[in-house]
Design a protein around this motif. Structure first.
Motif, PDB file in Angstrom:
ATOM      1  N   VAL A  80      -1.954  12.821  37.316  1.00 51.28           N
ATOM      2  CA  VAL A  80      -2.401  14.049  37.824  1.00 51.28           C
ATOM      3  C   VAL A  80      -3.766  14.172  37.857  1.00 51.28           C
ATOM      4  N   ASN A  81      -4.416  13.603  36.608  1.00 55.14           N
ATOM      5  CA  ASN A  81      -5.825  13.673  36.596  1.00 55.14           C
ATOM      6  C   ASN A  81      -6.391  12.822  37.857  1.00 55.14           C
ATOM      7  N   GLY A  82      -5.673  11.804  38.355  1.00 53.60           N
ATOM      8  CA  GLY A  82      -6.460  11.156  39.424  1.00 53.60           C
ATOM      9  C   GLY A  82      -6.324  11.886  40.690  1.00 53.60           C
ATOM     10  N   LYS A  83      -5.091  12.451  40.832  1.00 54.13           N
ATOM     11  CA  LYS A  83      -5.051  13.551  41.963  1.00 54.13           C
ATOM     12  C   LYS A  83      -6.244  14.497  42.116  1.00 54.13           C
ATOM     13  N   ARG A  84      -6.494  15.257  40.748  1.00 60.67           N
ATOM     14  CA  ARG A  84      -7.517  16.221  40.498  1.00 60.67           C
ATOM     15  C   ARG A  84      -8.945  15.442  41.112  1.00 60.67           C
ATOM     16  N   ALA A  85      -9.158  14.283  40.702  1.00 55.37           N
ATOM     17  CA  ALA A  85     -10.347  13.568  40.860  1.00 55.37           C
ATOM     18  C   ALA A  85     -10.396  13.331  42.334  1.00 55.37           C
ATOM     19  N   GLU A  86      -9.305  13.082  43.041  1.00 49.84           N
ATOM     20  CA  GLU A  86      -9.455  13.043  44.620  1.00 49.84           C
ATOM     21  C   GLU A  86      -9.985  14.249  45.033  1.00 49.84           C
ATOM     22  N   LEU A  87      -9.296  15.159  44.687  1.00 44.68           N
ATOM     23  CA  LEU A  87      -9.476  16.573  45.248  1.00 44.68           C
ATOM     24  C   LEU A  87     -11.213  17.076  44.950  1.00 44.68           C
ATOM     25  N   LEU A  88     -11.697  16.799  43.919  1.00 48.05           N
ATOM     26  CA  LEU A  88     -12.712  17.008  43.465  1.00 48.05           C
ATOM     27  C   LEU A  88     -13.989  16.578  44.422  1.00 48.05           C
ATOM     28  N   ALA A  89     -13.509  15.291  44.663  1.00 45.34           N
ATOM     29  CA  ALA A  89     -14.621  14.367  45.681  1.00 45.34           C
ATOM     30  C   ALA A  89     -14.423  14.883  47.160  1.00 45.34           C
ATOM     31  N   GLU A  90     -13.290  15.337  47.599  1.00 46.76           N
ATOM     32  CA  GLU A  90     -13.084  15.810  48.772  1.00 46.76           C
ATOM     33  C   GLU A  90     -13.839  17.149  48.913  1.00 46.76           C
ATOM     34  N   LEU A  91     -13.873  17.867  47.798  1.00 42.75           N
ATOM     35  CA  LEU A  91     -14.727  19.308  48.003  1.00 42.75           C
ATOM     36  C   LEU A  91     -16.103  18.975  48.058  1.00 42.75           C
ATOM     37  N   GLU A  92     -16.495  17.802  47.688  1.00 42.08           N
ATOM     38  CA  GLU A  92     -17.751  17.703  47.953  1.00 42.08           C
ATOM     39  C   GLU A  92     -18.284  17.392  49.597  1.00 42.08           C
ATOM     40  N   THR A  93     -17.177  16.799  50.000  1.00 39.75           N
ATOM     41  CA  THR A  93     -17.434  16.512  51.526  1.00 39.75           C
ATOM     42  C   THR A  93     -16.953  17.887  52.352  1.00 39.75           C
ATOM     43  N   LEU A  94     -16.004  18.686  51.948  1.00 35.78           N
ATOM     44  CA  LEU A  94     -15.804  19.972  52.795  1.00 35.78           C
ATOM     45  C   LEU A  94     -17.206  21.070  52.499  1.00 35.78           C
ATOM     46  N   SER A  95     -18.051  20.810  51.496  1.00 36.36           N
ATOM     47  CA  SER A  95     -18.990  21.658  51.251  1.00 36.36           C
ATOM     48  C   SER A  95     -20.152  21.626  52.348  1.00 36.36           C
ATOM     49  N   ALA A  96     -19.976  20.430  53.221  1.00 34.78           N
ATOM     50  CA  ALA A  96     -21.071  20.540  54.399  1.00 34.78           C
ATOM     51  C   ALA A  96     -20.706  21.581  55.148  1.00 34.78           C
ATOM     52  N   ALA A  97     -19.339  21.946  55.411  1.00 37.27           N
ATOM     53  CA  ALA A  97     -19.029  22.918  56.351  1.00 37.27           C
ATOM     54  C   ALA A  97     -19.786  23.996  56.130  1.00 37.27           C
ATOM     55  N   TRP A  98     -19.892  24.413  54.835  1.00 37.70           N
ATOM     56  CA  TRP A  98     -20.335  25.653  54.303  1.00 37.70           C
ATOM     57  C   TRP A  98     -21.743  25.747  54.419  1.00 37.70           C
ATOM     58  N   GLU A  99     -22.607  24.494  54.119  1.00 36.54           N
ATOM     59  CA  GLU A  99     -23.832  24.408  54.302  1.00 36.54           C
ATOM     60  C   GLU A  99     -24.378  24.562  55.864  1.00 36.54           C
TER      61      GLU A  99
END
Length: 206
Positions: free
Chosen positions: A142-161
């Motif tokens: 479960v922690n590994g899945k959370r870590a994957e998603l946190l990394a994806e959030l960094e990528t998604l943030s470019a769309a907001w920028e």
């Protein structure tokens, strides 16, 4: 609706810099701390208390990924995600494994509660240790899945920028809100799974 990102002066995006978020919160909350207004008129004290409470609510929201994504999605779409119970993409295997393991542990706990024989209790003690190890390994997944998603959030943030500013035409269309909602749902399930796993770890230790 209050924009907690603006309130704490951090960029409105899926990922946040945790150190910057905490620093901004501490600076703003120190200036609004009720102790600084103990001799002020009643109206000022009430305003300070309200602002201090609001700053705390904002910080507690933005520091937690699930709550932050819910807040961000609501700000951008104008509504909360629909209250549906579908399993988010890519999580079915983990969903099944957590559910089955918890049911198996519940069965073991029920058997252990009925056991009076000292010899059987010794055997069940070792089995309980094995179940605890399996639950801890599952928590790591479960922690590994959370870590994957946190990394994806960094990528998604470019769309907001790169998106038009808040309130501008075309902003919502430029943002991956569907994926944001999916990730929010996975974080919600991860929080539920963690609670279920930890509850049984505690029961096994009793």
């Amino acid at each position: 609706m209050e924009d907690y990102f603006a309130l704490l002066n951090v960029p409105r995006r899926p990922a946040v810099n945790e150190e910057a978020l905490k620093e901004h919160f501490l600076q703003l909350s120190a200036a609004a701390h009720p102790d600084r207004f103990h001799s002020a008129p009643a109206v000022e004290r009430q305003q300070a208390n309200a602002r201090y409470a609001e700053l705390n609510a904002a910080y507690n929201c933005l520091k937690e990924p699930k709550e932050r994504l819910l807040h961000l999605y609501t700000l951008e779409s104008g509504a909360k995600p629909a209250d549906i119970q579908r399993i988010p993409p890519g999580t079915m295997d983990l969903f099944v494994e957590v559910g089955q393991t918890c049911r198996d542990v519940d069965g073991f706990l029920a058997e252990r509660a009925k056991t009076a024989s000292p010899l059987l209790k010794v055997r069940l003690f070792q089995q309980g240790m094995d179940w605890t190890d399996r639950l801890n390994a599952l928590q790591q997944k479960v922690n590994g899945k959370r870590a994957e998603l946190l990394a994806e959030l960094e990528t998604l943030s470019a769309a907001w920028e790169n998106a038009p500013p808040p309130g501008a035409p075309g902003r919502a269309a430029a943002l991956p809100l569907e994926r944001l909602e999916q990730i929010y749902r996975v974080f919600s399930y991860a929080a539920r799974w963690t609670a279920q796993i930890q509850e049984r770890v505690v029961q096994l230790a009793i």
